[in-house]
Design a protein around this motif. Structure first.
Motif, PDB file in Angstrom:
ATOM      1  N   LEU A 183     -31.723   1.808  40.114  1.00 14.25           N
ATOM      2  CA  LEU A 183     -31.625   2.918  39.171  1.00 14.25           C
ATOM      3  C   LEU A 183     -33.011   3.408  38.762  1.00 14.25           C
ATOM      4  O   LEU A 183     -33.276   4.617  38.733  1.00 14.25           O
ATOM      5  N   LYS A 184     -33.912   2.483  38.464  1.00 15.18           N
ATOM      6  CA  LYS A 184     -35.273   2.882  38.080  1.00 15.18           C
ATOM      7  C   LYS A 184     -35.964   3.604  39.232  1.00 15.18           C
ATOM      8  O   LYS A 184     -36.611   4.636  39.024  1.00 15.18           O
ATOM      9  N   LEU A 185     -35.820   3.087  40.451  1.00 16.47           N
ATOM     10  CA  LEU A 185     -36.433   3.730  41.613  1.00 16.47           C
ATOM     11  C   LEU A 185     -35.876   5.138  41.812  1.00 16.47           C
ATOM     12  O   LEU A 185     -36.610   6.043  42.205  1.00 16.47           O
ATOM     13  N   THR A 186     -34.618   5.336  41.502  1.00 21.74           N
ATOM     14  CA  THR A 186     -33.980   6.653  41.632  1.00 21.74           C
ATOM     15  C   THR A 186     -34.457   7.621  40.555  1.00 21.74           C
ATOM     16  O   THR A 186     -34.819   8.759  40.854  1.00 21.74           O
ATOM     17  N   LEU A 187     -34.460   7.164  39.317  1.00 22.63           N
ATOM     18  CA  LEU A 187     -34.754   8.064  38.195  1.00 22.63           C
ATOM     19  C   LEU A 187     -36.245   8.192  37.866  1.00 22.63           C
ATOM     20  O   LEU A 187     -36.670   9.242  37.387  1.00 22.63           O
ATOM     21  N   HIS A 188     -37.002   7.130  38.092  1.00 20.47           N
ATOM     22  CA  HIS A 188     -38.408   7.112  37.674  1.00 20.47           C
ATOM     23  C   HIS A 188     -39.295   6.487  38.755  1.00 20.47           C
ATOM     24  O   HIS A 188     -39.997   5.487  38.495  1.00 20.47           O
ATOM     25  N   PRO A 189     -39.302   7.046  39.952  1.00 19.67           N
ATOM     26  CA  PRO A 189     -40.030   6.396  41.052  1.00 19.67           C
ATOM     27  C   PRO A 189     -41.524   6.234  40.806  1.00 19.67           C
ATOM     28  O   PRO A 189     -42.116   5.260  41.289  1.00 19.67           O
ATOM     29  N   THR A 190     -42.135   7.130  40.050  1.00 18.68           N
ATOM     30  CA  THR A 190     -43.581   7.026  39.836  1.00 18.68           C
ATOM     31  C   THR A 190     -43.955   5.935  38.843  1.00 18.68           C
ATOM     32  O   THR A 190     -45.131   5.601  38.704  1.00 18.68           O
ATOM     33  N   THR A 191     -42.964   5.365  38.165  1.00 25.76           N
ATOM     34  CA  THR A 191     -43.252   4.292  37.210  1.00 25.76           C
ATOM     35  C   THR A 191     -43.044   2.898  37.807  1.00 25.76           C
ATOM     36  O   THR A 191     -43.242   1.903  37.119  1.00 25.76           O
ATOM     37  N   MET A 192     -42.662   2.847  39.077  1.00 28.31           N
ATOM     38  CA  MET A 192     -42.434   1.551  39.718  1.00 28.31           C
ATOM     39  C   MET A 192     -43.752   0.783  39.829  1.00 28.31           C
ATOM     40  O   MET A 192     -44.807   1.380  40.040  1.00 28.31           O
ATOM     41  N   SER A 193     -43.653  -0.544  39.668  1.00 25.69           N
ATOM     42  CA  SER A 193     -44.846  -1.386  39.777  1.00 25.69           C
ATOM     43  C   SER A 193     -44.470  -2.727  40.398  1.00 25.69           C
ATOM     44  O   SER A 193     -43.290  -3.041  40.579  1.00 25.69           O
ATOM     45  N   GLU A 194     -45.478  -3.507  40.678  1.00 24.56           N
ATOM     46  CA  GLU A 194     -45.232  -4.834  41.238  1.00 24.56           C
ATOM     47  C   GLU A 194     -44.385  -5.681  40.292  1.00 24.56           C
ATOM     48  O   GLU A 194     -43.630  -6.560  40.738  1.00 24.56           O
ATOM     49  N   ALA A 195     -44.460  -5.401  39.014  1.00 33.94           N
ATOM     50  CA  ALA A 195     -43.650  -6.145  38.039  1.00 33.94           C
ATOM     51  C   ALA A 195     -42.153  -5.944  38.302  1.00 33.94           C
ATOM     52  O   ALA A 195     -41.355  -6.868  38.089  1.00 33.94           O
ATOM     53  N   ASP A 196     -41.777  -4.769  38.786  1.00 37.09           N
ATOM     54  CA  ASP A 196     -40.368  -4.521  39.114  1.00 37.09           C
ATOM     55  C   ASP A 196     -39.919  -5.408  40.271  1.00 37.09           C
ATOM     56  O   ASP A 196     -38.802  -5.937  40.260  1.00 37.09           O
ATOM     57  N   GLU A 249     -37.697 -13.134  40.592  1.00 40.39           N
ATOM     58  CA  GLU A 249     -37.255 -14.073  39.559  1.00 40.39           C
ATOM     59  C   GLU A 249     -35.733 -14.179  39.514  1.00 40.39           C
ATOM     60  O   GLU A 249     -35.187 -15.223  39.149  1.00 40.39           O
ATOM     61  N   ALA A 250     -35.051 -13.109  39.883  1.00 35.99           N
ATOM     62  CA  ALA A 250     -33.584 -13.115  39.910  1.00 35.99           C
ATOM     63  C   ALA A 250     -33.035 -13.799  41.163  1.00 35.99           C
ATOM     64  O   ALA A 250     -31.825 -13.986  41.290  1.00 35.99           O
ATOM     65  N   GLY A 251     -33.932 -14.147  42.105  1.00 35.98           N
ATOM     66  CA  GLY A 251     -33.495 -14.872  43.284  1.00 35.98           C
ATOM     67  C   GLY A 251     -33.504 -14.092  44.584  1.00 35.98           C
ATOM     68  O   GLY A 251     -33.049 -14.592  45.616  1.00 35.98           O
ATOM     69  N   TRP A 252     -34.032 -12.884  44.575  1.00 34.90           N
ATOM     70  CA  TRP A 252     -34.083 -12.077  45.791  1.00 34.90           C
ATOM     71  C   TRP A 252     -35.376 -12.368  46.563  1.00 34.90           C
ATOM     72  O   TRP A 252     -36.430 -12.556  45.968  1.00 34.90           O
ATOM     73  N   THR A 253     -35.280 -12.403  47.878  1.00 37.26           N
ATOM     74  CA  THR A 253     -36.457 -12.588  48.734  1.00 37.26           C
ATOM     75  C   THR A 253     -37.165 -11.242  48.908  1.00 37.26           C
ATOM     76  O   THR A 253     -36.604 -10.184  48.580  1.00 37.26           O
ATOM     77  N   ASP A 254     -38.352 -11.282  49.466  1.00 34.31           N
ATOM     78  CA  ASP A 254     -39.067 -10.032  49.727  1.00 34.31           C
ATOM     79  C   ASP A 254     -38.291  -9.149  50.709  1.00 34.31           C
ATOM     80  O   ASP A 254     -38.258  -7.928  50.559  1.00 34.31           O
ATOM     81  N   GLU A 255     -37.647  -9.768  51.704  1.00 36.42           N
ATOM     82  CA  GLU A 255     -36.841  -8.996  52.645  1.00 36.42           C
ATOM     83  C   GLU A 255     -35.668  -8.327  51.924  1.00 36.42           C
ATOM     84  O   GLU A 255     -35.338  -7.169  52.197  1.00 36.42           O
ATOM     85  N   ASP A 256     -35.063  -9.053  50.988  1.00 38.70           N
ATOM     86  CA  ASP A 256     -33.967  -8.480  50.196  1.00 38.70           C
ATOM     87  C   ASP A 256     -34.455  -7.293  49.372  1.00 38.70           C
ATOM     88  O   ASP A 256     -33.776  -6.264  49.288  1.00 38.70           O
TER      89      ASP A 256
END
Length: 184
Positions: A124-137, A143-150
């Protein structure tokens, strides 16, 4: 069905006509997106090859999770075609119409695992606010358990639906009425 000319089936290349047979057999109809996209047959075939790989190929994301991304992105973009089509696909995959409806209404209140909610928040953030994306996202997804490939798959599925939403909304593609009852 579209603001553009809808190609007559008789004018379509044999490979597109053959391509339409699978959904006709599986669903009982050819989705309007495939009929409308056939105005540019080679574009349709290349788009669909990529779409199939993203939605059905090897991934740490389940098919249902990928459909959830499609629904959340489409709701954010107010794309009537994709909301109808992918809510129906999510109902069929999960066999849980209430869950699919809850994701479409507001994924933040839907009964989802925190890992899935984090994935949808990112989409949702990538859709609505793509310019605010950061490595923290990305780190939140790790942290939620997703791999880099995921994470790459989440971003790519999100991008695919932002593209498809704009095609459908920008060209007046109407959803098939059959989607309303599919999976209910």
């Amino acid at each position: 069905m579209s603001w553009l000319r809808v190609p007559d089936e008789a004018s379509l290349p044999a490979e597109v006509v053959a391509f339409h047979e699978a959904p006709l057999e599986k669903l009982g109809f050819v989705p309007n997106v495939l009929v409308n996209y056939a105005l540019r047959p080679s574009h349709l075939l290349r788009w669909n090859e990529h779409y199939d790989e993203l939605m059905k190929g090897d991934s740490g994301l389940s098919k249902a999770e990928r459909e959830m991304i499609a629904v959340v992105v489409s709701v954010a973009n107010e794309c009537a075609y994709c909301i109808a089509a992918h809510s129906a696909a999510l109902r069929k995959l999960t066999k849980d119409p209430a869950l699919a409806d809850a994701v479409a209404a507001d994924h933040t209140t839907a009964p989802l695992e925190p890992r899935v909610r984090a994935m949808l928040d990112y989409a949702l953030k990538l859709t609505l606010h793509p310019t605010t994306m950061s490595e923290a996202d990305v780190e939140l997804l790790r942290e939620a358990g997703w791999t880099d490939e995921d994470v790459m798959d989440v971003a790519e599925v999100t991008g695919m639906f932002n593209l498809t939403n704009r095609m459908a909304s920008g060209l007046g593609w109407e959803p098939n009425p059959e989607y309303e009852t599919l999976g209910r």
